[in-house]
Design an enzyme around this catalytic site. Structure first.
Site, PDB file in Angstrom:
ATOM      1  N   HIS A   1      21.130  19.639  16.745  1.00 41.46           N
ATOM      2  CA  HIS A   1      21.528  19.653  18.260  1.00 41.46           C
ATOM      3  C   HIS A   1      21.974  18.126  18.795  1.00 41.46           C
ATOM      4  O   HIS A   1      21.412  17.474  19.673  1.00 41.46           O
ATOM      5  CB  HIS A   1      20.231  19.968  19.076  1.00 41.46           C
ATOM      6  CG  HIS A   1      19.576  21.611  18.867  1.00 41.46           C
ATOM      7  ND1 HIS A   1      20.391  22.496  19.151  1.00 41.46           N
ATOM      8  CD2 HIS A   1      18.748  21.930  18.081  1.00 41.46           C
ATOM      9  CE1 HIS A   1      19.825  23.617  18.819  1.00 41.46           C
ATOM     10  NE2 HIS A   1      18.690  23.366  18.065  1.00 41.46           N
TER      11      HIS A   1
ATOM     12  N   GLU B   1      24.122  18.600  21.082  1.00 37.81           N
ATOM     13  CA  GLU B   1      24.288  18.560  22.744  1.00 37.81           C
ATOM     14  C   GLU B   1      22.832  18.162  23.386  1.00 37.81           C
ATOM     15  O   GLU B   1      22.998  17.904  24.721  1.00 37.81           O
ATOM     16  CB  GLU B   1      24.570  19.936  22.937  1.00 37.81           C
ATOM     17  CG  GLU B   1      23.310  21.010  22.893  1.00 37.81           C
ATOM     18  CD  GLU B   1      23.040  21.534  21.209  1.00 37.81           C
ATOM     19  OE1 GLU B   1      23.247  20.959  20.347  1.00 37.81           O
ATOM     20  OE2 GLU B   1      22.401  22.479  21.195  1.00 37.81           O
TER      21      GLU B   1
ATOM     22  N   CYS C   1      22.661  25.561  15.640  1.00 37.93           N
ATOM     23  CA  CYS C   1      21.537  26.250  15.283  1.00 37.93           C
ATOM     24  C   CYS C   1      21.699  27.633  15.373  1.00 37.93           C
ATOM     25  O   CYS C   1      22.327  28.095  13.947  1.00 37.93           O
ATOM     26  CB  CYS C   1      20.657  25.826  16.391  1.00 37.93           C
ATOM     27  SG  CYS C   1      18.822  25.971  16.071  1.00 37.93           S
TER      28      CYS C   1
END
Lengths: 82, 222
Positions: free
Chosen positions: B196, B198, B86
Site C-alpha cells: 500500500h 498510498e 491490493c
C-alpha cells in the site's frame, strides 16, 4: 425439463493448497490412517429450468469458465444429477 | 492529469488513494461507482484496496464482472494507465487484465505488517522516480496475496521485466511465487501490487516511501 447439477472447483494439481494441507494434518492428529493428500475445494449446486441436458452441460461449462472457476489456478468438474 | 478511482461495494482504501493522489500530484481524482458503464477520457484509472463483495467466491472475482470493467478494459487496451492496489490487483488478475492469480496466503493468516519492497523495474510510468533496485519499507494488509502463475507465464514475466516489485530480504508475507509483489501487463500500462504505497505519502503516516510512485505518475501521465 429441470436439471440439477453439481459443480466442483479445486486448485489445480501443482498449486499449493495450504488449507488442504492443514486439514490433512488435523485428520492425521485424529488418527485417521493412510491419508495421502487432501485438496480443499468449492461446490456449487445449481438448478436450471426448462433446458435439455446437452444445453445445460454447455451452459454450466460456460459458467465455470467465466465466473465459478479461475482457470489460472483452479480446475472444475461439472456433474449433471438429473 | 485526469484520474479516476473506481469504487466497489466493500472498497475501503479508496479515500486513502484519493488523498495520496491529491496530495502528491495536486490533481483530485474523480470517484466513479462500479455500476457505471462509461468512463470519461482519463490518464489514470485506479482500482483501490478493500474487500469488494466481501471476497465472496474469490477475492476480486465478483468485482471483476462489474459493469464498469468493459470501459476499463477498453481504455487499458488504448494504453491508458491502470493501477490496482491490493484488492485492485486481485480484481485486475480476475479480469485477466494482468497475468496470474492471487491465492490465500500460504500461512492462512491475514498479514498486516511492514515488508521490504524491492523496485525491480523502474522503467515504468509508475516507478520512474524510484532508483534502480531501490528497497523501501512498505505496509501490506491482506489475506489473499499469494501470487501464482504457471512456469511459462512466470518465465515470460521475468524475461519481459513485468515483475516490478518483489518482497526483499526474506520478508515475503504470503508465499508468493518468486517473491512477486507487483506485476505489469506486457504493454506496461497496467500495474497491480499488493503493498500500500498510498499509505506512506506524508510523515504523519509514518513515512513517505510511497511518494515516488505518485511522483512518477505525475511525471509520466499528466
Amino acid at each position: 425439463m429441470n436439471i440439477k447439477a453439481c459443480i466442483t472447483v479445486t486448485l489445480k494439481n501443482g498449486v499449493l493448497d495450504p488449507q488442504g494441507q492443514a486439514i490433512r494434518q488435523a485428520l492425521n492428529s485424529l488418527d485417521f490412517p493412510g491419508i495421502g493428500s487432501v485438496r480443499q475445494g468449492k461446490v456449487f449446486d445449481i438448478t436450471l429450468e426448462d433446458t435439455s441436458e446437452p444445453d445445460a452441460e454447455k451452459l454450466l461449462q460456460d459458467m465455470c469458465e467465466k465466473l465459478l472457476a479461475n482457470t489460472v489456478i483452479e480446475d472444475y468438474t461439472v456433474r449433471i444429477i438429473r | 492529469m485526469k484520474a479516476a478511482i473506481i469504487q466497489f461495494p466493500g472498497s475501503n482504501r479508496d479515500t486513502d488513494m484519493a488523498h495520496a493522489l491529491s496530495l502528491v500530484t495536486g490533481y483530485a481524482p474523480r470517484m466513479i461507482w462500479h455500476g457505471e458503464t462509461a468512463l470519461p477520457p482519463l490518464d489514470l484509472i485506479v482500482l483501490p484496496g478493500g474487500f469488494s463483495y466481501g471476497d465472496y467466491l474469490r477475492a476480486g472475482a465478483i468485482a471483476a464482472r462489474s459493469p464498469i470493467l468493459d470501459a476499463i478494459r477498453t481504455q487499458a487496451e488504448r494504453g491508458v494507465a491502470v493501477l490496482g492496489v491490493c484488492n485492485g490487483f486481485q480484481i485486475l488478475t480476475e479480469a485477466q487484465l494482468l497475468p496470474g492469480g492471487l491465492m490465500r496466503n500460504a500461512s492462512l493468516k491475514f498479514v498486516c505488517r511492514t515488508v521490504q519492497l524491492q523496485v525491480e523495474n523502474n522503467r515504468t510510468p509508475f516507478t520512474s522516480r524510484f532508483l534502480p533496485n531501490q528497497i523501501i519499507d512498505c505496509p501490506v494488509a491482506h489475506h489473499d496475496g499469494n501470487y501464482f502463475a504457471d512456469p511459462r507465464t512466470l518465465a515470460a514475466l521475468e524475461e519481459n521485466g513485468q515483475i516490478v516489485f518483489r518482497y526483499a530480504n526474506g520478508t515475503n508475507p504470503n508465499g508468493s511465487i518468486n517473491d512477486i509483489a507487483g506485476v505489469t501487463n506486457r504493454q506496461g500500462n497496467v500495474l497491480g501490487l499488493m503493498p500500500h504505497p498510498e499509505n506512506l505519502v506524508e510523515p504523519s503516516q509514518g513515512g513517505t516511501n510511497g511518494r515516488p510512485l505518485f511522483e512518477s505518475i505525475l511525471d509520466n501521465l499528466s
